[in-house]
Write an enzyme that holds these catalytic residues in place. Structure first.
Site, PDB file in Angstrom:
ATOM      1  N   HIS A 313       0.767  -1.264   0.083  1.00  0.00           N
ATOM      2  CA  HIS A 313      -0.150  -0.195   0.482  1.00  0.00           C
ATOM      3  C   HIS A 313       0.946   1.235   0.048  1.00  0.00           C
ATOM      4  O   HIS A 313       1.917   0.948   0.380  1.00  0.00           O
ATOM      5  CB  HIS A 313      -0.771  -0.142   1.195  1.00  0.00           C
ATOM      6  CG  HIS A 313      -2.003   0.855   1.252  1.00  0.00           C
ATOM      7  ND1 HIS A 313      -1.929   2.078   1.427  1.00  0.00           N
ATOM      8  CD2 HIS A 313      -3.278   0.344   0.667  1.00  0.00           C
ATOM      9  CE1 HIS A 313      -3.229   2.697   1.114  1.00  0.00           C
ATOM     10  NE2 HIS A 313      -4.164   1.937   0.396  1.00  0.00           N
ATOM     11  N   ASP A 371      -8.061  -5.984  -0.663  1.00  0.00           N
ATOM     12  CA  ASP A 371      -8.268  -6.520  -1.119  1.00  0.00           C
ATOM     13  C   ASP A 371      -8.133  -7.885  -1.086  1.00  0.00           C
ATOM     14  O   ASP A 371      -8.329  -9.015  -1.673  1.00  0.00           O
ATOM     15  CB  ASP A 371      -7.686  -6.112  -2.075  1.00  0.00           C
ATOM     16  CG  ASP A 371      -8.155  -4.493  -3.117  1.00  0.00           C
ATOM     17  OD1 ASP A 371      -7.926  -3.441  -2.590  1.00  0.00           O
ATOM     18  OD2 ASP A 371      -9.425  -4.227  -2.604  1.00  0.00           O
TER      19      ASP A 371
HETATM   20  C1  SDX Z   1      -6.114   0.126  -2.804  1.00  0.00           C
HETATM   21  O1  SDX Z   1      -4.726   4.157  -1.686  1.00  0.00           O
HETATM   22  C2  SDX Z   1      -5.434   4.086  -1.201  1.00  0.00           C
HETATM   23  O2  SDX Z   1      -5.483   4.457  -0.474  1.00  0.00           O
HETATM   24  C3  SDX Z   1      -5.844   2.924  -2.034  1.00  0.00           C
HETATM   25  C4  SDX Z   1      -7.084   1.939  -1.468  1.00  0.00           C
HETATM   26  C5  SDX Z   1      -7.725   2.434  -1.211  1.00  0.00           C
HETATM   27  O3  SDX Z   1      -8.854   1.904  -0.066  1.00  0.00           O
HETATM   28  O4  SDX Z   1      -8.974   3.226  -1.919  1.00  0.00           O
HETATM   29  O5  SDX Z   1      -6.281   1.718   0.162  1.00  0.00           O
HETATM   30  C6  SDX Z   1      -7.543   0.640  -1.953  1.00  0.00           C
HETATM   31  O6  SDX Z   1      -6.587   0.341  -4.159  1.00  0.00           O
HETATM   32  C7  SDX Z   1      -5.301  -0.941  -1.950  1.00  0.00           C
HETATM   33  C8  SDX Z   1      -4.402  -1.608  -2.862  1.00  0.00           C
HETATM   34  C9  SDX Z   1      -4.576  -2.363  -3.763  1.00  0.00           C
HETATM   35  N1  SDX Z   1      -3.288  -2.657  -5.070  1.00  0.00           N
HETATM   36  C10 SDX Z   1      -3.016  -4.028  -4.708  1.00  0.00           C
HETATM   37  O7  SDX Z   1      -3.096  -4.897  -3.993  1.00  0.00           O
HETATM   38  C11 SDX Z   1      -2.185  -4.308  -6.008  1.00  0.00           C
HETATM   39  C12 SDX Z   1      -0.686  -5.135  -5.402  1.00  0.00           C
HETATM   40  N2  SDX Z   1      -0.107  -4.006  -4.692  1.00  0.00           N
HETATM   41  C13 SDX Z   1       1.022  -3.166  -5.527  1.00  0.00           C
HETATM   42  O8  SDX Z   1       0.307  -2.734  -6.381  1.00  0.00           O
HETATM   43  C14 SDX Z   1       1.415  -1.215  -4.728  1.00  0.00           C
HETATM   44  O9  SDX Z   1       1.890  -2.314  -3.932  1.00  0.00           O
HETATM   45  C15 SDX Z   1       1.018  -0.242  -4.687  1.00  0.00           C
HETATM   46  C16 SDX Z   1      -0.090  -0.091  -5.927  1.00  0.00           C
HETATM   47  C17 SDX Z   1      -0.750  -0.994  -3.556  1.00  0.00           C
HETATM   48  C18 SDX Z   1       1.801   0.809  -4.511  1.00  0.00           C
HETATM   49  O10 SDX Z   1       2.231   0.710  -5.227  1.00  0.00           O
HETATM   50  P1  SDX Z   1       2.918   1.716  -4.682  1.00  0.00           P
HETATM   51  O11 SDX Z   1       2.990   2.403  -3.510  1.00  0.00           O
HETATM   52  O12 SDX Z   1       3.494   2.333  -5.345  1.00  0.00           O
HETATM   53  O13 SDX Z   1       4.961   0.957  -4.327  1.00  0.00           O
HETATM   54  P2  SDX Z   1       5.401   0.513  -5.638  1.00  0.00           P
HETATM   55  O14 SDX Z   1       4.525  -0.093  -6.347  1.00  0.00           O
HETATM   56  O15 SDX Z   1       6.364   1.747  -5.508  1.00  0.00           O
HETATM   57  O16 SDX Z   1       6.599  -0.658  -4.439  1.00  0.00           O
HETATM   58  C19 SDX Z   1       7.285  -0.350  -3.473  1.00  0.00           C
HETATM   59  C20 SDX Z   1       7.966  -2.038  -3.333  1.00  0.00           C
HETATM   60  C21 SDX Z   1       8.545  -2.342  -5.212  1.00  0.00           C
HETATM   61  O17 SDX Z   1      10.174  -2.585  -5.101  1.00  0.00           O
HETATM   62  P3  SDX Z   1      10.899  -2.198  -5.852  1.00  0.00           P
HETATM   63  O18 SDX Z   1      10.984  -1.636  -6.899  1.00  0.00           O
HETATM   64  O19 SDX Z   1      11.404  -1.283  -4.568  1.00  0.00           O
HETATM   65  O20 SDX Z   1      12.143  -3.201  -5.724  1.00  0.00           O
HETATM   66  O21 SDX Z   1       7.523  -2.269  -3.014  1.00  0.00           O
HETATM   67  C22 SDX Z   1       6.969  -3.656  -4.891  1.00  0.00           C
HETATM   68  C23 SDX Z   1       7.473  -2.975  -5.650  1.00  0.00           C
HETATM   69  O22 SDX Z   1       7.788  -4.306  -6.390  1.00  0.00           O
HETATM   70  N3  SDX Z   1       5.718  -3.890  -4.196  1.00  0.00           N
HETATM   71  C24 SDX Z   1       5.358  -5.209  -4.358  1.00  0.00           C
HETATM   72  C25 SDX Z   1       3.978  -5.266  -3.999  1.00  0.00           C
HETATM   73  N4  SDX Z   1       3.781  -4.465  -4.011  1.00  0.00           N
HETATM   74  C26 SDX Z   1       5.183  -3.156  -3.683  1.00  0.00           C
HETATM   75  N5  SDX Z   1       6.193  -6.515  -4.665  1.00  0.00           N
HETATM   76  C27 SDX Z   1       5.326  -8.008  -4.687  1.00  0.00           C
HETATM   77  N6  SDX Z   1       3.879  -7.597  -4.804  1.00  0.00           N
HETATM   78  C28 SDX Z   1       3.318  -6.646  -4.157  1.00  0.00           C
HETATM   79  N7  SDX Z   1       1.779  -6.401  -4.294  1.00  0.00           N
END
Ligand code: SDX
Length: 436
Positions: A313, A371
């Protein structure tokens, strides 16, 4: 917001004179540096794609402490609202800033109930879609189409219009989501029943048929109501920011909410519950818990572009409190339906345990979000995977409206118009086609 006695000084190494920027503080949470005069004073913009360090507005509705894993709706902890209140009380709280007493709640619920029907013409929009159209495509169309029916509540700058539109949207979203579902399975639409609760009415419109009486299961009714509460609002997430930016042009509330529906659809946002369940089903089909190690290696391999959906998140760097409550709701529903041994629930818990002990996830502070478990409980209730995000949109509508109305009532608000760092071609002249 209050002017802090803290100040920010911006100095430049190229001799450009330093400037002082005011700092403001809210009631809780990080202070902000007011950069509104930055461009005028320096001719420079700030740069923050994805808005990781940008407060786009001030708001009094929802607060998240990502490090503590805390979520407050108008100051009340989500754990208390989800267990001691219902969704209608939560809607009243988000819209008006206070939990209603008995009389106010009864009046609010009655007002919502008497707006649950949609114009009979709405059903003809559905006929234009294929039966296998994604429900979010249908919802994006239907919610925007509402603005064609309610010309008496489309002036966003009219407080009475905003109030009527808010009630209409909260009341009609369950009807529209249920219509999208019935259309996809070729069953007749079920009209709302005003003698049922908000959640009970939704279940009735989803699963009843004209052929026989439908009895609402109180455990499922409570679970759906809690799912609505857990999804109701969440600060300035992508879809809420979309609604604010769309509404800042002065467009009508139905159009602004339709923009929020479209944004929520994405798998990185509200579409994650559908993607998470599909991920669990794929792991289950390929061998289940014995395949979790292999899957986790894919997730940790940057080139695989595979994510553990339902994890991570932008704000929570601790456990999403909604995920805890959703897991509890999952337990209750599976118990009530005799599905305690649901393989996907077991698989999800195994995945969570492994992830929370794995340095890849621990070092990145990745925890289950709202989720991760919501799909399992919705699937157990009989809701098709493709409808999960539609239900998220149904629940988030009250948050979108509350945030939109808060923006419009702020005398300081302006139409949103971000700037850019231009990296394209400087001015050049067109050459005749023969010379290109
Ligand atoms: C919702 O914003 C809100 O409040 C949203 C929400 C709401 O109620 O409105 O809470 C609802 O959208 C919840 C989130 C649902 N999405 C997912 O579950 C999809 C999987 N999650 C990721 O796509 C990610 O965690 C995000 C999009 C939720 C957050 O992404 P960020 O903050 O942009 O973080 P990032 O992508 O830069 O990740 C940081 C690191 C990265 O690795 P490095 O580049 O540092 O090596 O963490 C890794 C990412 O690759 N990472 C994950 C991951 N989430 C982040 N790796 C594997 N699996 C994951 N789920």
């Amino acid at each position: 917001m209050k002017l802090s006695d803290n100040k920010a000084t911006l100095s430049f190494s190229n001799g450009r004179p330093a400037i002082e920027l005011p700092v403001y503080s809210g009631n809780i949470g990080p202070e902000v540096i007011d950069i509104r005069k930055l461009y005028g004073q320096t001719g420079m913009f700030t740069y923050d794609p994805g808005f990781l360090s940008t407060a786009a507005c001030q708001s009094a509705i929802t607060f998240i402490d990502g490090d503590k894993g805390e979520l407050l709706y108008r100051g009340y902890p989500i754990e208390q609202l989800a267990t001691q209140c219902d969704f209608m009380e939560t809607c009243h709280l988000l819209l008006y800033g206070n939990l209603p007493g008995v009389a106010d709640k009864a009046a609010f619920v009655k007002n919502v109930k008497y707006h649950t029907m949609v114009n009979e013409q709405m059903q003809f929009f559905l006929r234009g879609f294929r039966r296998d159209a994604h429900p979010m495509a249908i919802m994006t169309g239907l919610v925007g189409a509402l603005s064609a029916f309610y010309h008496d509540s489309t002036d966003i700058n009219n407080a009475e219009h905003r109030e009527v539109a808010a009630i209409r949207l909260i009341a009609k979203m369950p009807t529209l989501v249920a219509m999208a579902y019935k259309y996809s399975i070729g069953q007749p639409f079920m009209y709302p029943k005003n003698d049922l609760s908000y959640a009970g009415n939704f279940l009735h419109m989803m699963f009843a048929t004209p052929c026989e009486p439908y009895v609402v299961n109180p455990v499922i009714e409570r679970a759906i109501d809690r799912i609505f509460t857990l999804h109701a609002d969440h600060e300035q997430n992508a879809s809420t920011s979309t609604v604010r930016l769309c509404g800042s042009s002065g467009t009508n509330p139905f159009a602004a909410i339709a923009a929020g529906v479209a944004c929520l659809w994405g798998p990185a946002h509200g579409g994650a519950n559908e993607a998470c369940l599909q991920m669990l089903e794929e792991i289950q089909a390929s061998g289940g818990i014995s395949k979790v190690g292999e899957f986790m290696n894919q997730v940790k391999d940057k080139n695989s572009n595979v994510k553990l959906m339902g994890f991570g998140h932008r704000v929570y760097k601790n456990y999403d409190p909604r995920a805890t409550l959703m897991q509890e709701t999952c337990n209750e529903v599976l118990e009530a339906l005799g599905l305690q041994d649901d393989p996907l629930f077991k698989l999800a818990k195994a995945l969570e345990k492994i992830a929370l002990e794995d340095d890849y996830f621990v070092s990145r502070k990745l925890y289950p979000n709202v989720d991760f478990y919501s799909g399992i409980v919705q699937r157990a209730i009989g809701i098709p995977v493709k409808l999960f995000t539609g239900i998220f949109a149904l629940a988030r509508t009250v948050g979108w409206i509350a945030q939109l109305n808060e923006m419009i009532s702020d005398p300081e608000y302006k139409i949103g118009r971000p700037r850019q760092l231009f990296t394209g071609s400087p001015r050049r002249d067109v050459m005749a086609i023969a010379k290109r």
